[in-house]
Scaffold this motif. Structure first.
Motif, mmCIF file in Angstrom:
data_model
loop_
_atom_site.group_PDB
_atom_site.id
_atom_site.type_symbol
_atom_site.label_atom_id
_atom_site.label_comp_id
_atom_site.label_asym_id
_atom_site.label_seq_id
_atom_site.Cartn_x
_atom_site.Cartn_y
_atom_site.Cartn_z
ATOM 1 N N ARG A 119 0.833 -1.212 0.000
ATOM 2 C CA ARG A 119 0.000 0.000 0.000
ATOM 3 C C ARG A 119 0.865 1.259 0.000
ATOM 4 N NH1 ARG A 119 -1.775 0.751 6.324
ATOM 5 N NH2 ARG A 119 -0.012 -0.371 7.193
ATOM 6 N N ILE A 120 0.546 2.168 -0.887
ATOM 7 C CA ILE A 120 1.226 3.472 -0.917
ATOM 8 C C ILE A 120 0.204 4.566 -1.216
ATOM 9 C CG2 ILE A 120 3.427 2.492 -1.712
ATOM 10 C CD1 ILE A 120 2.720 3.933 -4.460
ATOM 11 N N ASN A 121 0.633 5.820 -1.040
ATOM 12 C CA ASN A 121 -0.184 6.976 -1.412
ATOM 13 C C ASN A 121 0.061 7.251 -2.891
ATOM 14 O OD1 ASN A 121 1.107 7.876 1.594
ATOM 15 N ND2 ASN A 121 -1.116 7.998 1.389
ATOM 16 N N THR A 126 10.800 -1.652 5.359
ATOM 17 C CA THR A 126 11.683 -2.823 5.302
ATOM 18 C C THR A 126 12.717 -2.772 6.415
ATOM 19 O OG1 THR A 126 11.352 -3.012 2.921
ATOM 20 C CG2 THR A 126 13.295 -4.099 3.823
ATOM 21 N N VAL A 127 13.268 -1.590 6.675
ATOM 22 C CA VAL A 127 14.236 -1.462 7.773
ATOM 23 C C VAL A 127 13.557 -1.791 9.104
ATOM 24 C CG1 VAL A 127 15.765 0.102 9.044
ATOM 25 C CG2 VAL A 127 15.610 0.275 6.551
ATOM 26 N N ALA A 128 12.395 -1.185 9.327
ATOM 27 C CA ALA A 128 11.738 -1.308 10.636
ATOM 28 C C ALA A 128 11.366 -2.750 10.962
ATOM 29 C CB ALA A 128 10.493 -0.427 10.681
ATOM 30 N N TYR A 129 11.012 -3.536 9.931
ATOM 31 C CA TYR A 129 10.536 -4.897 10.181
ATOM 32 C C TYR A 129 11.594 -5.960 9.885
ATOM 33 C CZ TYR A 129 5.915 -2.764 10.586
ATOM 34 O OH TYR A 129 4.844 -1.999 10.980
ATOM 35 N N ASP A 130 12.801 -5.543 9.511
ATOM 36 C CA ASP A 130 13.866 -6.512 9.246
ATOM 37 C C ASP A 130 14.266 -7.217 10.554
ATOM 38 O OD1 ASP A 130 16.222 -7.199 7.147
ATOM 39 O OD2 ASP A 130 17.069 -6.992 9.172
ATOM 40 N N ARG A 171 5.755 4.874 4.967
ATOM 41 C CA ARG A 171 6.942 4.067 5.292
ATOM 42 C C ARG A 171 7.204 3.021 4.219
ATOM 43 N NH1 ARG A 171 4.578 4.380 10.655
ATOM 44 N NH2 ARG A 171 3.665 2.318 10.376
ATOM 45 N N ASN A 172 6.137 2.575 3.525
ATOM 46 C CA ASN A 172 6.321 1.610 2.444
ATOM 47 C C ASN A 172 7.022 2.235 1.234
ATOM 48 O OD1 ASN A 172 5.202 -0.596 3.685
ATOM 49 N ND2 ASN A 172 3.153 -0.285 2.826
#
Lengths: 172, 337
Positions: free
Chosen positions: A68-70, B76-80, B103-104
């Motif tokens: 999901r993105i904006n 990706t960093v936060a959930y690595d 964040r994505n």
């Protein structure tokens, strides 16, 4: 260099390929066209909403390669080769051809909207959030959905609907 | 949005050449800040260099620590798993910022290079020394509740908005960059700069340089860390004050402690004297209060943000207490422990 649009001041439309709701589309886009404007203005996919146009409200949320993105902050040309799913394709993407996506059904069941303007973004965001798999508790769902604003204030029912779908998924 | 030309290189060398080939060219990756600024006419690049196809998307073992490629997304960093187990402070700080969607899309390099959210910087009808050097600063004496209390100048009182960078500062991360003059390593603390008389320059990165990675040193704080973020609403808002703290203890004695503040300066704010005051002391509230007092002695609030001085003092004390106790702040359960 994969792509060079030419000298400054004379930018041409650039050819890109996108798979949108399962359909491959070959498109010519000016580099300053956002993915949101491409969907709404050129492809007539007006389910994706323009709320703030600045990444603050989440009404424009779509799935790009499952994430999901904006779409208001994404330049379409940069998504060349990507798979896009909008609210129009959400049910089909989940293998629910002809029926609603489980989230859509749960939003109806739980009365998770009032004016409905934020709903396409809420649905795509919730679908993305569930596949991310990091939120389980109610507090975590609320936090993970904070990028989707609902000015009618249907948050309680939105979280109820998402919880229903998450729990049904866990039971399967 | 202004018209611009668009190039999509596939190698770092091509990207560096492309950025140098037009005046006012910009790299773009996540676009979550740059596209927004272009919509406000704050940024008007002649050329965008799309770097999303460069091979900078890995998190790699590096000198006992981890190197995070510039294009690795914040999510990706936060959930690595490696980041979560070895640098949980970084994971926590990233999850305290922005939204799931942002964040994505947002990248590590872009997070470093994001611009201030000062209202006057964003409004191109207003004078702003950061946007249009020499035009003046309307935030000084204006609406400045969110602005800096440390390291300001008479030309600019903007803050750096990142949460991630506050954690990177406390972790003593380094930034690996390259350009026509070759590769170099910039300590995080020297990457962002104070406004001085050149507020248009946010960082020490040259215009033709590109960020390759953010590197984390080999260091283990166990559970003795926290990222405590205080803001106007509980999620999806910039910090009024935040604290990233790490600590090592030998019994009740603090053997090392570092902390950085966010939302209060043009860069993540460290105070070496306050940090060294903690060393060898018992991990008590009195110790933390003394360190906080050293920090806020330097505060120079603006007309509307005097509350940040006391907020920062209390946040430091609470953050150090959380780090000492090994009870980091949760980013989903918002009760402050």
């Amino acid at each position: 260099m994969l792509i060079d649009s030419g000298s400054p001041g004379a930018p041409a439309a650039i050819g890109i390929s996108l798979t949108i709701n399962g359909e491959v589309r070959e498109l010519q886009v000016a580099p300053w066209t956002t993915l949101l404007d491409l969907l709404r203005e050129e492809l007539d996919l007006t389910g994706t909403k323009k709320g703030c146009d600045h990444g603050q409200c989440g009404a424009c949320t779509v799935l790009v390669n499952g994430t999901r993105i904006n779409s208001c902050l994404a330049l379409a040309v940069m998504k060349d080769g990507a798979e896009i799913v909008t609210v129009e394709g959400l049910a089909r993407h989940a293998g629910q051809d002809g029926a609603m996506h489980p989230l859509q059904a749960a939003f109806v069941e739980r009365d998770a909207f009032q004016c409905g303007y934020c709903t396409p973004g809420q649905l795509c965001s919730a679908a993305g959030m569930i596949s991310e798999g990091h939120a389980t508790s109610r507090e975590e769902i609320r936090e993970a959905m904070s990028g989707n604003i609902c000015r009618c204030g249907a948050y309680t029912n939105i979280v109820d609907a998402i919880e229903d779908v998450m729990h049904a998924g866990a039971a399967r | 949005m202004n018209r611009f030309d668009y190039v999509r290189p596939t190698t770092v060398e091509e990207a560096v050449r492309a950025i140098g080939s037009a005046a006012n060219a910009r790299f773009i990756a996540g676009g979550t800040n740059l596209v927004d600024l272009m919509k406000y006419n704050v940024e008007r690049p002649e050329r965008l260099v799309d770097i999303t196809r460069l091979p900078l998307e890995a998190i790699e073992e590096r000198d006992g620590g981890l190197g995070i490629g510039a294009l690795v997304t914040n999510a990706t960093v936060a959930y690595d798993d490696r980041i979560k187990s070895r640098y949980p402070l970084l994971s926590s700080a990233i999850l305290a910022g922005a939204s799931g969607q942002l964040r994505n899309a947002a990248t590590t390099g872009g997070n470093l290079l994001q611009r201030t959210r000062c209202y006057y910087f964003y409004d191109d009808a207003m004078p702003c020394n950061k946007r249009d050097p020499g035009t003046g600063c309307q935030a000084i004496g204006g609406v400045n509740r969110i602005h800096a209390i440390f390291g300001t100048s008479d030309t600019c009182i903007a803050t750096h908005p990142s949460d991630m960078c506050v954690a990177l500062s406390a972790l003593n991360a380094t930034v690996r960059v390259t350009g026509p003059a070759g590769e170099r390593i910039i300590p995080l603390g020297e990457f962002h700069r104070l406004p001085g008389d050149e507020p248009q320059r946010d960082t020490t990165l040259a215009a033709d340089e590109i960020v390759l990675s953010v590197d984390l040193p080999d260091e283990d704080f166990g559970a003795h860390h926290t990222y405590l973020k205080l803001r106007d609403r509980l999620s999806y808002a910039f910090a009024l004050v935040s604290v990233a703290a790490v600590m090592k203890r030998d019994g009740d004695t603090i053997t090392e402690a570092r902390f950085a503040l966010g939302g209060v300066a043009h860069k993540p704010w460290r105070n070496a004297e306050a940090e060294s005051s903690l060393k060898g002391k018992p991990a008590t509230r009195e110790t933390f209060e003394a360190a906080a007092d050293i920090v806020i002695r330097q505060a120079q609030p603006q007309s509307e943000n005097g509350f940040k001085v006391e907020l920062a003092r209390r946040a430091i004390i609470r953050g150090l207490s959380q780090a000492a106790a090994g009870t980091p702040q949760s980013q989903s359960d918002k009760r402050i422990a």
